[in-house]
Design a protein around this motif. Sequence first.
Motif, mmCIF file in Angstrom:
data_model
loop_
_atom_site.group_PDB
_atom_site.id
_atom_site.type_symbol
_atom_site.label_atom_id
_atom_site.label_comp_id
_atom_site.label_asym_id
_atom_site.label_seq_id
_atom_site.Cartn_x
_atom_site.Cartn_y
_atom_site.Cartn_z
ATOM 1 N N LYS A 1 0.941 -1.118 -0.124
ATOM 2 C CA LYS A 1 -0.071 0.164 0.003
ATOM 3 C C LYS A 1 0.789 1.215 0.138
ATOM 4 O O LYS A 1 1.818 1.388 0.509
ATOM 5 N N GLY A 2 0.359 2.570 -0.220
ATOM 6 C CA GLY A 2 1.072 3.500 -0.791
ATOM 7 C C GLY A 2 1.109 4.819 0.558
ATOM 8 O O GLY A 2 1.740 5.572 0.316
ATOM 9 N N GLY A 3 0.562 4.438 1.543
ATOM 10 C CA GLY A 3 0.831 4.803 2.773
ATOM 11 C C GLY A 3 1.651 5.297 3.283
ATOM 12 O O GLY A 3 1.702 6.900 3.679
ATOM 13 N N ARG A 4 3.242 4.898 2.818
ATOM 14 C CA ARG A 4 4.623 5.475 3.398
ATOM 15 C C ARG A 4 5.445 5.637 2.757
ATOM 16 O O ARG A 4 6.114 6.173 2.263
ATOM 17 N N TYR A 5 4.489 6.249 1.148
ATOM 18 C CA TYR A 5 5.079 7.016 -0.296
ATOM 19 C C TYR A 5 5.001 8.144 0.368
ATOM 20 O O TYR A 5 3.596 8.769 -0.157
ATOM 21 N N VAL A 6 5.695 8.943 1.409
ATOM 22 C CA VAL A 6 5.975 10.713 1.705
ATOM 23 C C VAL A 6 6.150 11.144 0.499
ATOM 24 O O VAL A 6 7.221 11.403 0.152
ATOM 25 N N SER A 7 5.502 12.442 0.563
ATOM 26 C CA SER A 7 5.246 13.242 -1.109
ATOM 27 C C SER A 7 5.535 14.001 -0.098
ATOM 28 O O SER A 7 5.560 14.421 1.415
ATOM 29 N N GLU A 8 6.262 15.174 -0.939
ATOM 30 C CA GLU A 8 7.295 16.233 -0.320
ATOM 31 C C GLU A 8 7.516 16.196 1.126
ATOM 32 O O GLU A 8 7.590 17.136 1.566
ATOM 33 N N LEU A 9 8.184 15.186 1.496
ATOM 34 C CA LEU A 9 9.031 15.013 2.503
ATOM 35 C C LEU A 9 10.071 16.367 2.487
ATOM 36 O O LEU A 9 10.957 16.762 2.207
ATOM 37 N N ASN A 10 10.306 16.644 3.577
ATOM 38 C CA ASN A 10 10.909 17.795 4.581
ATOM 39 C C ASN A 10 11.786 17.768 5.591
ATOM 40 O O ASN A 10 12.163 18.577 6.172
ATOM 41 N N GLN A 11 11.432 16.190 6.046
ATOM 42 C CA GLN A 11 11.908 15.847 7.216
ATOM 43 C C GLN A 11 11.775 14.456 7.712
ATOM 44 O O GLN A 11 11.971 13.779 7.289
ATOM 45 N N LEU A 12 13.183 13.897 7.811
ATOM 46 C CA LEU A 12 13.788 12.844 8.365
ATOM 47 C C LEU A 12 13.868 12.658 9.620
ATOM 48 O O LEU A 12 15.089 13.697 10.225
ATOM 49 N N TRP A 13 13.504 12.285 10.435
ATOM 50 C CA TRP A 13 13.768 12.223 12.376
ATOM 51 C C TRP A 13 14.465 11.108 12.668
ATOM 52 O O TRP A 13 13.608 9.932 13.151
ATOM 53 N N VAL A 14 15.544 10.419 13.245
ATOM 54 C CA VAL A 14 16.002 9.245 13.637
ATOM 55 C C VAL A 14 15.781 9.343 15.571
ATOM 56 O O VAL A 14 16.374 10.564 16.335
ATOM 57 N N GLY A 15 15.514 8.066 15.722
ATOM 58 C CA GLY A 15 15.097 8.385 17.640
ATOM 59 C C GLY A 15 15.191 6.525 17.040
ATOM 60 O O GLY A 15 15.816 5.912 16.605
ATOM 61 N N VAL A 16 15.617 6.438 18.972
ATOM 62 C CA VAL A 16 15.418 4.771 19.481
ATOM 63 C C VAL A 16 14.191 4.775 21.030
ATOM 64 O O VAL A 16 13.553 5.473 20.918
#
Length: 210
Positions: free
Chosen positions: A186-201
């Motif tokens: 499914k395309g739910g995680r095909y994120v358009s207009e991507l503007n942030q990638l946040w790494v966490g634990v």
Amino acid sequence: MNRRSVNHGGAVAVFAAGGLLLAGCGQSDDGKGYQEEGAATASTAPSTSAPAPATSAVPLKPGEVRVAGEVGKPYTVTLAELRKLPQTSAAVKFTSAKGEQEHTYQGVLLNDVLKTAEPRFDQGKKNGQLRGFVAATGGGDYRAVFAWAEIDPAFARSQVLLAVSEDGVPFDDAAGPRLVAPQDTKGGRYVSELNQLWVGVVDPVVDGVK
């Protein structure tokens, strides 16, 4: 946002955002870009107890993606800069609100983009990186979450991309880059207009709720 400074009373408040990240799954399809703020070449860095550096509050321009969170070198990358990096192609099929989709995307591996920021995982724990996750935010505050193992070639064969083109047509700054998850049906995680990638634990969330 520093996820490491947690106490008993503040754990729930501090990690309300963590719950929001894990709940994030939605709607949308197009993304944004790469401009460095820190240094560049780095693989997963040893964890330290120090908090991750604060990220700039400067508003992003179209075509820019901020990489932040539990990283040693937060930075911003533009769509134009992503086009200059080594490219990977992926032919995908998925279902969306528009029906069945079939496309070929070209772009940069998400793992390569994140390595540049030097993610900070606890190397004192066995496979400490498996406690990590990445929250991708796109247009309209759309957000989706990936476990670190999904994007790390040492653990998975999937090739999550920051796509710079679709079917040979380059994205413009208003639309790209687009996060592409070839393994998803499914395309739910095909994120358009991507503007942030946040790494966490997940440790502060899991260990804070006992």
